[in-house]
Design an enzyme around this catalytic site. Structure first.
Site, PDB file in Angstrom:
ATOM      1  N   GLY A 297     -39.990  27.901 -24.717  1.00  0.00           N
ATOM      2  CA  GLY A 297     -39.825  26.640 -25.606  1.00  0.00           C
ATOM      3  C   GLY A 297     -39.905  26.988 -27.141  1.00  0.00           C
ATOM      4  O   GLY A 297     -38.947  26.636 -28.115  1.00  0.00           O
TER       5      GLY A 297
ATOM      6  N   GLN B 225     -43.019  19.048 -23.181  1.00  0.00           N
ATOM      7  CA  GLN B 225     -44.210  18.474 -22.470  1.00  0.00           C
ATOM      8  C   GLN B 225     -43.613  17.398 -21.429  1.00  0.00           C
ATOM      9  O   GLN B 225     -44.315  16.795 -20.652  1.00  0.00           O
ATOM     10  CB  GLN B 225     -45.167  17.950 -23.153  1.00  0.00           C
ATOM     11  CG  GLN B 225     -45.790  18.925 -24.177  1.00  0.00           C
ATOM     12  CD  GLN B 225     -46.923  19.756 -23.132  1.00  0.00           C
ATOM     13  OE1 GLN B 225     -47.114  19.191 -21.817  1.00  0.00           O
ATOM     14  NE2 GLN B 225     -47.302  20.933 -23.801  1.00  0.00           N
TER      15      GLN B 225
ATOM     16  N   SER C  24     -39.341  24.297 -21.502  1.00  0.00           N
ATOM     17  CA  SER C  24     -40.087  25.522 -21.217  1.00  0.00           C
ATOM     18  C   SER C  24     -40.760  25.654 -19.508  1.00  0.00           C
ATOM     19  O   SER C  24     -41.377  24.622 -19.280  1.00  0.00           O
ATOM     20  CB  SER C  24     -41.229  25.853 -21.997  1.00  0.00           C
ATOM     21  OG  SER C  24     -42.037  26.987 -21.787  1.00  0.00           O
ATOM     22  N   ALA C  25     -40.396  26.676 -18.868  1.00  0.00           N
ATOM     23  CA  ALA C  25     -40.533  26.601 -17.403  1.00  0.00           C
ATOM     24  C   ALA C  25     -42.014  26.502 -16.919  1.00  0.00           C
ATOM     25  O   ALA C  25     -42.597  25.898 -16.048  1.00  0.00           O
ATOM     26  CB  ALA C  25     -40.100  27.667 -16.824  1.00  0.00           C
TER      27      ALA C  25
ATOM     28  N   CYS D 207     -62.610  18.880 -35.823  1.00  0.00           N
ATOM     29  CA  CYS D 207     -63.411  19.590 -36.586  1.00  0.00           C
ATOM     30  C   CYS D 207     -64.444  20.639 -35.685  1.00  0.00           C
ATOM     31  O   CYS D 207     -65.317  19.898 -34.786  1.00  0.00           O
ATOM     32  CB  CYS D 207     -64.425  18.861 -37.587  1.00  0.00           C
ATOM     33  SG  CYS D 207     -65.377  19.911 -38.467  1.00  0.00           S
TER      34      CYS D 207
HETATM   35  N1  PLP Z   1     -43.412  22.738 -27.858  1.00  0.00           N
HETATM   36  C1  PLP Z   1     -44.488  21.815 -27.329  1.00  0.00           C
HETATM   37  C2  PLP Z   1     -44.575  20.453 -27.257  1.00  0.00           C
HETATM   38  C3  PLP Z   1     -45.608  22.790 -26.392  1.00  0.00           C
HETATM   39  O1  PLP Z   1     -46.312  22.029 -25.944  1.00  0.00           O
HETATM   40  C4  PLP Z   1     -45.299  23.926 -26.247  1.00  0.00           C
HETATM   41  C5  PLP Z   1     -46.460  25.030 -25.645  1.00  0.00           C
HETATM   42  O2  PLP Z   1     -47.436  24.475 -25.824  1.00  0.00           O
HETATM   43  C6  PLP Z   1     -44.245  24.690 -27.122  1.00  0.00           C
HETATM   44  C7  PLP Z   1     -43.403  23.973 -27.758  1.00  0.00           C
HETATM   45  C8  PLP Z   1     -43.806  26.235 -26.969  1.00  0.00           C
HETATM   46  O3  PLP Z   1     -43.709  26.519 -25.734  1.00  0.00           O
HETATM   47  P1  PLP Z   1     -43.790  27.866 -25.303  1.00  0.00           P
HETATM   48  O4  PLP Z   1     -45.095  28.140 -24.686  1.00  0.00           O
HETATM   49  O5  PLP Z   1     -42.455  27.969 -23.981  1.00  0.00           O
HETATM   50  O6  PLP Z   1     -43.195  28.815 -26.228  1.00  0.00           O
END
Ligand code: PLP
Length: 378
Positions: free
Chosen positions: A70, A178, A198-199, A329
């Site tokens: 992703g 997500q 993302s797989a 925090c």
């Molecule tokens: N975007 C979102 C909303 C994510 O939750 C994540 C991963 O946590 C990513 C992008 C990044 O994806 P990747 O782990 O495949 O690089």
């Protein structure tokens, strides 16, 4: 007992996915770009996977470009919009994933204008503000907003954002990492120019993802080299990963209704039990709203002192329970979650994110609650 409530971080591979990946690794080792039979076998697997993925999103297979994750999809989409599509303004939000925020920060150094759309106290995008930003000047623009927030699970009104973008001739990218595999999406119904997936977030392998790039929107390479992925992204394809991703996506969508019901019930069970232990629990974002929030994610601010959160995390880990901190925090030292900081929260209360999958059970929630109850007594 081992309990995994961190499915927004990554998910367990499905058995059937491992099987098809093993099969591909054992028998399809030819380079998909080779013209001999070994290469053609690998090529056929890639193209049937592409077709399968495209079918679930109701798009043309040529609009699916395989990437490594992703993060790569997000980077390449935003950077291509700047490099090749003459985009001068990016409109995004402060609660995106760092795979967007850090790219945008970098692009600011290249004199790209960045506008952050307002969000309300629950982390919802202010659509009227978005509408006004879309008209702010004559520059070419891209809106990049995530479909489902990875920390608080808020769901974007994709159709409305798409409409605003179309009315103002603004490109639209959504980070759907997500959402893909968990929410049905029909890209013939909702016009989106770019989408990232993302797989490993839908029980597929790590190290593979895809970008949806709407037909005729982009024709220049974002990784230079060979002619793979229609010349857009060079590099020998990871056949086993691609096959695994396509299998994982198909199983997720084929089982969607059944798994949705199970996970939704788990989440309500979690909420009602947690409220009994910590009646003042604050649900960050739309966490406890079943319509405006992902059924997979819940983010809670617990009415305990920040100094006790490390102890709680230690206790959970000791009991074999995995969740994610996502705290505003952490012991006053770490930076904490940028998402929680940007929305209204009980800022002194530590936040925890629990994210579910179909592999989770009610028994596991009971076990978590017992652990929390004994902790509450400390
Ligand atoms: N975007 C979102 C909303 C994510 O939750 C994540 C991963 O946590 C990513 C992008 C990044 O994806 P990747 O782990 O495949 O690089």
């Amino acid at each position: 007992m081992k309990v995994y409530f961190d499915n927004a971080a990554t998910t367990k591979l499905r058995e059937e996915v491992i099987e098809v990946m093993m099969e591909a690794m054992n028998s399809s080792y030819g380079n998909p770009s080779s013209s001999h039979s070994f290469g053609r076998t690998s090529r056929a697997l890639i193209e049937s996977s592409r077709k399968e993925i495209a079918k679930h999103l109701n798009v043309n297979p040529q609009e699916i470009v395989f990437t490594s994750c992703g993060t790569e999809s997000n980077n390449s989409i935003l950077r291509s919009a700047i490099d090749f599509l003459d985009v001068k303004t990016i409109i995004t939000s402060k609660i995106e994933h760092y795979a967007i925020l850090n790219v945008v920060d970098f692009l600011k150094t290249k004199k790209i204008r960045v506008e952050y759309v307002n969000i309300d106290d629950d982390g919802n995008i202010d659509l009227e503000h978005l509408r006004s930003l879309a008209k702010i000047d004559d520059s070419k623009k891209i809106v990049s907003l995530m479909y489902v927030n990875n920390e608080i699970g808020n769901i974007l009104d994709l159709a409305e954002v798409s409409q605003i973008c179309q009315e103002n001739s603004v490109l639209f990218h959504t980070d759907a990492v997500q959402a893909i595999g968990h929410f049905k999406i029909d890209l013939k119904q909702i016009k989106i120019d770019f989408l990232s997936a993302s797989a490993h977030k839908f029980h597929g392998p790590k190290g593979v993802g895809f970008s949806y790039i709407r037909k005729n929107v982009l024709s220049e390479a974002f990784i230079l080299g060979g002619q793979q992925e229609r010349g857009l992204r060079a590099g020998t394809e990871a056949v086993h990963n691609i096959v695994g991703m396509s299998k994982a996506l198909s199983i997720s969508y084929n089982n969607l209704e059944k798994e949705f019901i199970h996970i939704k019930e788990l989440k309500s069970y979690f909420v009602s039990k947690l409220k009994r232990i910590f009646p003042n629990t604050f649900f960050n974002g739309n966490s406890d709203n079943s319509i405006k929030n992902s059924y997979l994610i819940i983010n809670v601010a617990l009415p305990i002192s920040s100094s006790k959160i490390d102890l709680l995390n230690f206790q959970l880990d000791l009991k074999g329970i995995a969740c994610s901190k996502g705290s505003a925090c952490q012991s006053g030292a770490a930076l904490g979650s940028h998402v929680i900081k940007n929305i209204e929260s009980k800022s002194n209360w530590p936040s925890l994110r629990f994210s579910f999958s179909s592999y989770n059970t009610f028994k596991e929630i009971d076990y978590l609650m017992e652990t929390l109850r004994s902790f509450e007594k400390i």
